[in-house]
Scaffold this active site. Sequence first.
Site, PDB file in Angstrom:
ATOM      1  N   GLY A 254       0.821  -1.196   0.000  1.00  0.00           N
ATOM      2  CA  GLY A 254       0.000   0.000   0.000  1.00  0.00           C
ATOM      3  C   GLY A 254       0.859   1.251   0.000  1.00  0.00           C
ATOM      4  O   GLY A 254       2.020   1.211   0.433  1.00  0.00           O
TER       5      GLY A 254
ATOM      6  N   GLN B 204       3.022   9.859   1.495  1.00  0.00           N
ATOM      7  CA  GLN B 204       4.361   9.256   1.535  1.00  0.00           C
ATOM      8  C   GLN B 204       5.249   9.693   0.372  1.00  0.00           C
ATOM      9  O   GLN B 204       6.457   9.532   0.430  1.00  0.00           O
ATOM     10  CB  GLN B 204       4.257   7.723   1.539  1.00  0.00           C
ATOM     11  CG  GLN B 204       3.651   7.177   2.808  1.00  0.00           C
ATOM     12  CD  GLN B 204       3.498   5.670   2.714  1.00  0.00           C
ATOM     13  OE1 GLN B 204       2.514   5.192   2.176  1.00  0.00           O
ATOM     14  NE2 GLN B 204       4.469   4.927   3.210  1.00  0.00           N
TER      15      GLN B 204
ATOM     16  N   CYS C  31       5.813  -0.599   6.856  1.00  0.00           N
ATOM     17  CA  CYS C  31       5.519   0.645   6.138  1.00  0.00           C
ATOM     18  C   CYS C  31       6.726   1.022   5.293  1.00  0.00           C
ATOM     19  O   CYS C  31       7.856   0.962   5.781  1.00  0.00           O
ATOM     20  CB  CYS C  31       5.216   1.751   7.147  1.00  0.00           C
ATOM     21  SG  CYS C  31       4.861   3.339   6.389  1.00  0.00           S
ATOM     22  N   LEU C  32       6.483   1.414   4.049  1.00  0.00           N
ATOM     23  CA  LEU C  32       7.598   1.797   3.169  1.00  0.00           C
ATOM     24  C   LEU C  32       8.342   3.025   3.689  1.00  0.00           C
ATOM     25  O   LEU C  32       9.488   3.243   3.345  1.00  0.00           O
ATOM     26  CB  LEU C  32       7.081   2.050   1.746  1.00  0.00           C
ATOM     27  CG  LEU C  32       6.528   0.812   1.028  1.00  0.00           C
ATOM     28  CD1 LEU C  32       5.920   1.198  -0.310  1.00  0.00           C
ATOM     29  CD2 LEU C  32       7.620  -0.238   0.849  1.00  0.00           C
TER      30      LEU C  32
ATOM     31  N   GLU D 172      -3.122   3.092   5.562  1.00  0.00           N
ATOM     32  CA  GLU D 172      -2.912   4.143   4.550  1.00  0.00           C
ATOM     33  C   GLU D 172      -3.772   5.372   4.844  1.00  0.00           C
ATOM     34  O   GLU D 172      -3.334   6.503   4.622  1.00  0.00           O
ATOM     35  CB  GLU D 172      -3.223   3.613   3.141  1.00  0.00           C
ATOM     36  CG  GLU D 172      -2.410   2.396   2.696  1.00  0.00           C
ATOM     37  CD  GLU D 172      -0.913   2.534   2.898  1.00  0.00           C
ATOM     38  OE1 GLU D 172      -0.402   3.676   2.884  1.00  0.00           O
ATOM     39  OE2 GLU D 172      -0.244   1.503   3.088  1.00  0.00           O
TER      40      GLU D 172
ATOM     41  N   HIS E 181      -2.043   7.620   7.155  1.00  0.00           N
ATOM     42  CA  HIS E 181      -1.040   8.470   6.491  1.00  0.00           C
ATOM     43  C   HIS E 181      -1.679   9.773   6.012  1.00  0.00           C
ATOM     44  O   HIS E 181      -1.087  10.845   6.134  1.00  0.00           O
ATOM     45  CB  HIS E 181      -0.438   7.754   5.279  1.00  0.00           C
ATOM     46  CG  HIS E 181       0.679   6.812   5.605  1.00  0.00           C
ATOM     47  ND1 HIS E 181       1.831   7.219   6.249  1.00  0.00           N
ATOM     48  CD2 HIS E 181       0.837   5.490   5.352  1.00  0.00           C
ATOM     49  CE1 HIS E 181       2.648   6.170   6.382  1.00  0.00           C
ATOM     50  NE2 HIS E 181       2.062   5.108   5.851  1.00  0.00           N
TER      51      HIS E 181
HETATM   52 NI    NI Z   1       2.764   3.172   5.676  1.00  0.00          NI
END
Ligand code: NI
Length: 167
Positions: free
Chosen positions: A46, A51, A91-92, A134, A137
């Site tokens: 996701g 981000q 999380c990226l 997400e 975020h």
């Molecule tokens: Ni994330």
Amino acid sequence: MAILNILRYPDARLHKVALPVTVFDDGLRALVRDMTETMYAAPGVGLAATQVDVHKQVIVVDVSERRDSTVVLVNPEVVDASGVSDIEEGCLSVPGIYETVERAERVRVRAYDQHGKSFTLEAQGLLSVCIQHEMDHLKGKVFVEYLSPLKQQRIRGKLAKQLRKSA
Ligand code: NI
């Protein structure tokens, strides 16, 4: 298409609150394409626009094994939530860190696609958790911020070390 740069926690820009999308134009669709490509390349399940430093309410998700089921959510809104899930999350923006956060097991989400068509999605399990992650975020919240201050401090230390190593 382009691979976008993903902000790393604790970047202050991850705390910006995303604004609703009001115009469903080619610019929005290009953003969705780039975000999708960036998510698959990372690879991740996701990605929220926040981000990639775009502060609009746009999310892409794909929790399928074959990586062929992209879900695009514009201006998502949870209209119903039930149950408790405790699936481990990553999380990226927080690479290498996996923690469990309490989430709803099921959510019903109302959203728009990239063409402005509204729809309702019923999600459970990993998809449900991913969507909630997400959506956080978009509100400027990173999942590690649910953890204790001590744990957050340790994570920041770990990430700083990673950065020094890669520099
Ligand atoms: Ni994330």
